[in-house]
Scaffold this active site. Structure first.
Site, short mmCIF file in Angstrom:
data_model
loop_
_atom_site.label_atom_id
_atom_site.label_comp_id
_atom_site.label_asym_id
_atom_site.label_seq_id
_atom_site.Cartn_x
_atom_site.Cartn_y
_atom_site.Cartn_z
N SER A 36 -9.64 2.12 2.41
CA SER A 36 -8.43 2.83 1.61
C SER A 36 -7.52 2.08 1.16
O SER A 36 -6.62 2.46 0.04
CB SER A 36 -7.48 4.02 2.66
OG SER A 36 -7.06 2.97 3.67
N LYS B 163 0.85 -1.08 0.06
CA LYS B 163 -0.01 0.07 -0.06
C LYS B 163 0.73 1.21 0.11
O LYS B 163 1.66 1.38 0.69
CB LYS B 163 -0.80 0.00 1.27
CG LYS B 163 -1.92 1.10 1.33
CD LYS B 163 -2.77 0.85 2.51
CE LYS B 163 -3.86 2.20 2.54
NZ LYS B 163 -4.86 1.80 3.58
N SER C 134 -10.38 -0.20 6.63
CA SER C 134 -9.57 -0.16 5.32
C SER C 134 -8.97 -1.50 4.92
O SER C 134 -8.41 -1.63 3.82
CB SER C 134 -8.62 0.92 5.33
OG SER C 134 -9.01 2.31 5.41
#
Lengths: 446, 446
Positions: free
Chosen positions: B149, B79, B173
């Site tokens: 996210s 990420k 997330s």
């Protein structure tokens, strides 16, 4: 140009640099001379590059007056566990020798945005953990420790080698060097300042610490770091007459020796002489050896398992045995014990807030005494017993210098207010700092 | 060479690369082809450089067999709020466009030490905060969100473009993209994996998340990250006969729509068919809207003030309005409210541990339904309501895929065990994952 510009506090520096009475370059040259003169006795720096610093100074001098920030030209020593984009961050670990990660920690970024000059990296114990000391020596007596783990940050500000500095505190790593070096040391409320870019040891304890030689300087920093109480304190000085102080010896008081015992008595007397009310406060048993005394180490042991796993996985042989023992959980602290510690300490936070809110501030020892003598090979940085509890309770705490130990070295006492009452703490510190500074008996010979 | 090597799980990759049946280069080439074929539909990557990845693959292939690590050749999507030394970390923020900080986050360092190949950076919402979506699209229906996210991490593993991936969770997330992409998603116990080198949003919530397509892969990762329970679970599969599951709808259950309602009923039925005992669990009122429902946002609001101050100080105009409002505390949450939230939530942690310990695991919705359709310009990543509580309660939680939404897209249900029972959670997940995977009705068409 005054030859002793290096003596200026941050507030004085900013007044002069933003009004055009002083260039940052001249100020920096004075600090460089100071370091040249004193470095062999103090050894505060893990990295210091005069050319780099002069270049930064000239860049700041080129900024138009109307664009100068609230810390314009303030020279900041940065503990060497905090990332700085233009200087190595070595953690006093062979794993990170000469390692330069070109990024600023969040706190460094905020300081630069405000016009501060990042001045150098200060000595730290390995990853700000071990009690094995650094090369740094106490500026008031080079045979003594400046404390740790923020050894260099405390020594550099104490020795007038930079304006302010950054430390960190997991146990007593900010307050102890504050006491030993005769300077103000603020550990703000936990997480009130972002810790991004600082080496993590204990997520539940680690807090950025701030060193200055005046409370005004801490007020400036509090403003830049947006340390805001719910109720902004009155801007006028706190009257000590009628103020009420709760003196908290805590369960580790038997460790206090002559210097701290004397400071304790004198600190009380000086406040009473100003018309303050002074009371001794006995904390509930949970704050004692059978509660906090076992919970604090359980948290550290548990968090240490994950904190250093990445270094352990890659370079176990280069780690201090204490850190290896953390990862390997050699003390055998269970997760159940760690969780009990989290949960029980969490209950104590509103309790200490409630106790502290009954007083103008709490007073508690900063250290067991003045700085101990350095002894090879450990170069022990001193006893953190009086600091551990306040760190994990997340309250703001400040070391107030002014007292004199049996060998003439400085030591301080700490003030505490409830969590997120950092500005209030500084207001109290200003009035108390004046009284203890003038009557505490210690005057810096530097 | 098989043409569908990209389908391999981490366990399968390691078995082949450590026994010499597969080179990492061949495996990587298959993944690269997959990305070339599918990227226009999925858009999972914020940064991907096939040449860099091939170079890493060849370096891994050059390691002698006896020195190959437990994740040799496993390709990890990271990420883009997590530092990687050889790839930019851009946080989906114009402030960090093309910013490459040459350091690995602690979790990345650990993975590399174990032989993993850092494969690329995956799409994230800005600083892993905002609900404003990313470029990424759901691999099972490109008109739908992959969640957020950790949008790209979920989509890339769901679409077989890398072996495993790393996400983070502050609200939902990690779990939400797990549910929407039909994959396993583990949010371990808070701080069980060091978060150094991850962007900090909420210190009390942020947790590294792990995505895989099998529970075996999560077991491998749990071992590498030293996720250790006090009592190591039996290595044998958990028998579901007699196992006891507590189904926790929570106070936000009214938000569950058709897909989740159906999965809920079917999930129960499938467990009961295996001889498991299933009970509905009603949590105490403090876990509801008047307690947790106000405390969670108070913590986020309070922590957001310091989390983004450094970006705000330097580049306010380049920040998403949500982040600006955090720093400026536009919701007016007081420090007193933030502290009340800390202290009250802390009381709930041992309570939820105690409730969970009465069951083999708790079961709770992962999402309100299957992934919603992407709508411009917000590209909303979906509702995190079912996840918030578990994040701040610090329990481990895992999304189990297998169920089918009303439009044929995947969704999952979550399992929860007490804090630091991560290994136990995986043991349960393995048995439950098999049953729900076979009987839940969703089969990936990819």
């Amino acid at each position: 140009m005054k030859t002793d510009l290096y003596r200026l506090t941050a507030s004085e520096v900013v007044a002069l640099t933003t009004s055009g009475q002083l260039t940052v370059e001249d100020y920096v040259k004075s600090l460089i001379s100071r370091i040249e003169e004193r470095d062999s006795a103090v050894k505060a720096w893990a990295f210091f590059d005069p050319e780099l610093v002069l270049k930064s100074a000239r860049e700041l001098d080129a900024i138009p007056f109307e664009k100068r920030g609230p810390l314009h030209g303030v020279c900041v020593g940065v503990k060497d566990v905090i990332y700085t984009k233009d200087m190595p961050t070595q953690h006093n670990s062979p794993i990170y020798k000469d390692s330069l990660v070109p990024v600023d920690a969040a706190c460094v970024k905020i300081l630069r945005s405000a016009g501060a000059l990042i001045f150098g990296k200060t000595q730290t114990t390995e990853f700000a953990t071990c009690q094995k000391g650094t090369a740094a020596q106490n500026p008031h007596d080079s045979k003594r420790t400046p404390g740790g783990s923020s050894s260099g940050s405390g020594a550099a500000v104490g020795d007038l080698q930079c304006t302010i500095s950054l430390g960190t505190q997991t146990g007593g790593s900010t307050i102890r060097p504050g006491s030993f070096n005769g300077i103000f040391a603020l550990k703000p409320t936990w997480n009130a300042i972002n810790r991004e870019g600082l080496k993590i040891y204990s997520i539940m304890c680690d807090t950025l610490g701030l060193y200055t030689r005046s409370v005004e300087d801490l007020e400036m920093l509090a403003s830049v770091f947006a340390l805001e109480d719910d109720v902004t304190p009155e801007p006028t000085p706190l009257p000590l007459k009628g103020a009420k102080f709760g003196f908290v010896k805590t369960a580790v008081w038997p460790k206090a020796t002559q210097g701290t015992q004397d400071a304790w008595a004198l600190g009380k007397k000086l406040l009473e002489a100003e018309g303050a009310i002074v009371e001794e406060v006995e904390l509930p048993a949970e704050f004692g050896v059978d509660g906090m005394g076992k919970w604090y180490p359980a948290v550290l042991a548990g968090e240490g398992r994950s904190a250093f796993l990445s270094e352990y996985a890659g370079s176990k042989d280069l780690l201090d045995p204490l850190i290896v023992s953390h990862v390997e959980n050699s003390t055998g602290v269970t997760r159940a014990q760690q969780l009990e510690a989290y949960d029980e300490i969490a209950k104590l936070r509103p309790i200490i807030d409630s106790i502290a809110s009954k007083y103008t501030a709490l007073v508690t020892p900063s250290t067991t005494d003045e700085a101990p003598l350095l002894e090879e090979p450990l170069r022990f940085t001193g006893d953190a017993s009086f600091n551990l509890m306040w760190t994990i309770l997340h309250t703001p705490i400040i070391n107030i210098p002014g007292f004199k130990g049996p060998n003439g070295c400085p030591l301080g006492l700490s003030l505490v207010t409830p969590r997120y009452h950092d500005q209030e703490l500084l207001r109290v510190a200003k009035s108390v700092g004046k009284v203890w500074g003038e009557g505490g008996g210690w005057v810096s010979a530097l």
